[in-house]
Motif scaffolding. Structure first.
Motif, short mmCIF file in Angstrom:
data_model
loop_
_atom_site.label_atom_id
_atom_site.label_comp_id
_atom_site.label_asym_id
_atom_site.label_seq_id
_atom_site.Cartn_x
_atom_site.Cartn_y
_atom_site.Cartn_z
N GLY A 67 0.81 -1.22 0.00
CA GLY A 67 0.00 0.00 0.00
C GLY A 67 0.84 1.26 0.00
O GLY A 67 2.04 1.23 -0.24
N LEU A 68 0.20 2.37 0.27
CA LEU A 68 0.87 3.67 0.35
C LEU A 68 1.36 3.90 1.76
O LEU A 68 0.76 3.39 2.72
CB LEU A 68 -0.13 4.79 0.04
N ASN A 69 2.40 4.72 1.91
CA ASN A 69 2.77 5.09 3.28
C ASN A 69 1.67 6.02 3.81
O ASN A 69 0.92 6.63 3.05
CB ASN A 69 4.17 5.72 3.34
N GLU A 70 1.56 6.10 5.11
CA GLU A 70 0.42 6.78 5.73
C GLU A 70 0.33 8.26 5.36
O GLU A 70 -0.76 8.77 5.10
CB GLU A 70 0.49 6.63 7.26
N ASP A 71 1.45 8.96 5.31
CA ASP A 71 1.41 10.39 4.97
C ASP A 71 0.89 10.62 3.56
O ASP A 71 0.09 11.53 3.32
CB ASP A 71 2.81 11.01 5.13
N LEU A 72 1.34 9.80 2.61
CA LEU A 72 0.89 9.93 1.23
C LEU A 72 -0.59 9.55 1.12
O LEU A 72 -1.36 10.21 0.41
CB LEU A 72 1.75 9.06 0.31
N PHE A 127 -6.17 11.05 0.21
CA PHE A 127 -7.53 10.98 0.74
C PHE A 127 -8.10 12.39 0.89
O PHE A 127 -9.25 12.64 0.52
CB PHE A 127 -7.56 10.23 2.07
N ALA A 128 -7.30 13.32 1.39
CA ALA A 128 -7.75 14.71 1.54
C ALA A 128 -8.12 15.31 0.18
O ALA A 128 -9.11 16.04 0.06
CB ALA A 128 -6.67 15.54 2.23
N GLN A 129 -7.34 14.98 -0.85
CA GLN A 129 -7.64 15.51 -2.19
C GLN A 129 -8.98 14.98 -2.70
O GLN A 129 -9.76 15.73 -3.29
CB GLN A 129 -6.51 15.14 -3.16
N LYS A 150 3.25 13.37 -11.66
CA LYS A 150 4.13 14.53 -11.85
C LYS A 150 3.63 15.74 -11.08
O LYS A 150 4.41 16.59 -10.66
CB LYS A 150 4.26 14.87 -13.34
N GLN A 151 2.31 15.83 -10.90
CA GLN A 151 1.71 16.94 -10.15
C GLN A 151 1.53 16.60 -8.67
O GLN A 151 1.17 17.47 -7.88
CB GLN A 151 0.35 17.31 -10.75
N GLY A 152 1.72 15.35 -8.30
CA GLY A 152 1.51 14.93 -6.92
C GLY A 152 0.04 14.94 -6.53
O GLY A 152 -0.30 15.22 -5.38
N LEU A 153 -0.82 14.63 -7.49
CA LEU A 153 -2.27 14.71 -7.28
C LEU A 153 -2.97 13.42 -7.62
O LEU A 153 -2.48 12.63 -8.43
CB LEU A 153 -2.88 15.81 -8.17
N VAL A 154 -4.16 13.25 -7.04
CA VAL A 154 -5.14 12.29 -7.53
C VAL A 154 -6.36 13.10 -7.95
O VAL A 154 -6.61 14.19 -7.42
CB VAL A 154 -5.53 11.21 -6.49
N LYS A 155 -7.10 12.56 -8.93
CA LYS A 155 -8.26 13.28 -9.44
C LYS A 155 -9.40 12.30 -9.67
O LYS A 155 -9.19 11.18 -10.12
CB LYS A 155 -7.93 13.99 -10.76
#
Length: 192
Positions: A110-115, A120-122, A150-155
């Motif tokens: 999985g993802l590390n907790e901070d990421l 999730f916030a996004q 590249k943008q560090g985003l999820v959409k």
């Protein structure tokens, strides 16, 4: 353009060269494409209008209306709609990191907790934004969250079941049919 195949309708309105298939839905296929003048890569949702009944046509037009309305950094942008006699093409922003379902399947750890908190916030911000505009997505699942690494985003993407609502009023929907809902659940469960 070199490397782009001429199958599957080749070009859209002379502006986009279609390439490989990125995904498939009930009435649509999503293709990778490149703008012939700028070279920008996009995702193109190709809907075969000849296969749509009245209900599906209504969903399609509702999807386009909702996507035109929602403009947020965590929602995949609808750049353009091209309507032909038999097909409707939705020209969409292209993510560079696949969807969350594929990520989950490839990474047991999985993802590390901070990421995970960041992403999730996004997603929550995107949903909150939609609700402020009285738009409900109605199909939130990992396959409809796309990474833009590249943008560090999820959409959020795929507003095919989205709808507008009026505060304080019950949302009427054609998805209320038990048989229709069960069919969708069965199709989704088959992918798991």
């Amino acid at each position: 353009m070199a490397g782009f195949k001429r199958g599957y309708d080749g070009k859209i309105a002379g502006l986009y060269d279609l390439d490989k298939t990125l995904g498939r839905g009930h009435f649509a296929v999503v293709k990778l494409a490149r703008h012939v003048f700028t070279g920008e890569k996009v995702a193109v949702k190709v809907i075969d209008k000849t296969k749509l009944d009245t209900l599906a046509t209504g969903h399609l037009f509702q999807e386009v209306r909702c996507m035109k309305l929602v403009q947020h950094p965590n929602i995949v942008r609808l750049y353009e709609v091209i309507d032909t006699q038999t097909k409707l093409y939705l020209i969409l922003e292209l993510g560079d990191g696949g969807d969350m379902f594929d990520y989950i399947m490839k990474h047991e750890e999985g993802l590390n907790e901070d990421l995970a908190k960041k992403y999730f916030a996004q997603i929550v911000h995107a949903i909150s934004y939609c609700h402020k505009l009285h738009v409900v997505h109605r199909d939130l699942k990992p396959e409809n969250v796309v990474f833009f690494e590249k943008q560090g985003l999820v959409k959020l993407t795929d507003f095919g079941f989205s709808n507008k609502f009026q505060p304080g009023k019950k949302l009427t929907t054609s998805c209320g049919s038990l048989a229709y809902s069960l069919r969708l659940l069965t199709c989704s469960a088959a992918r798991w």
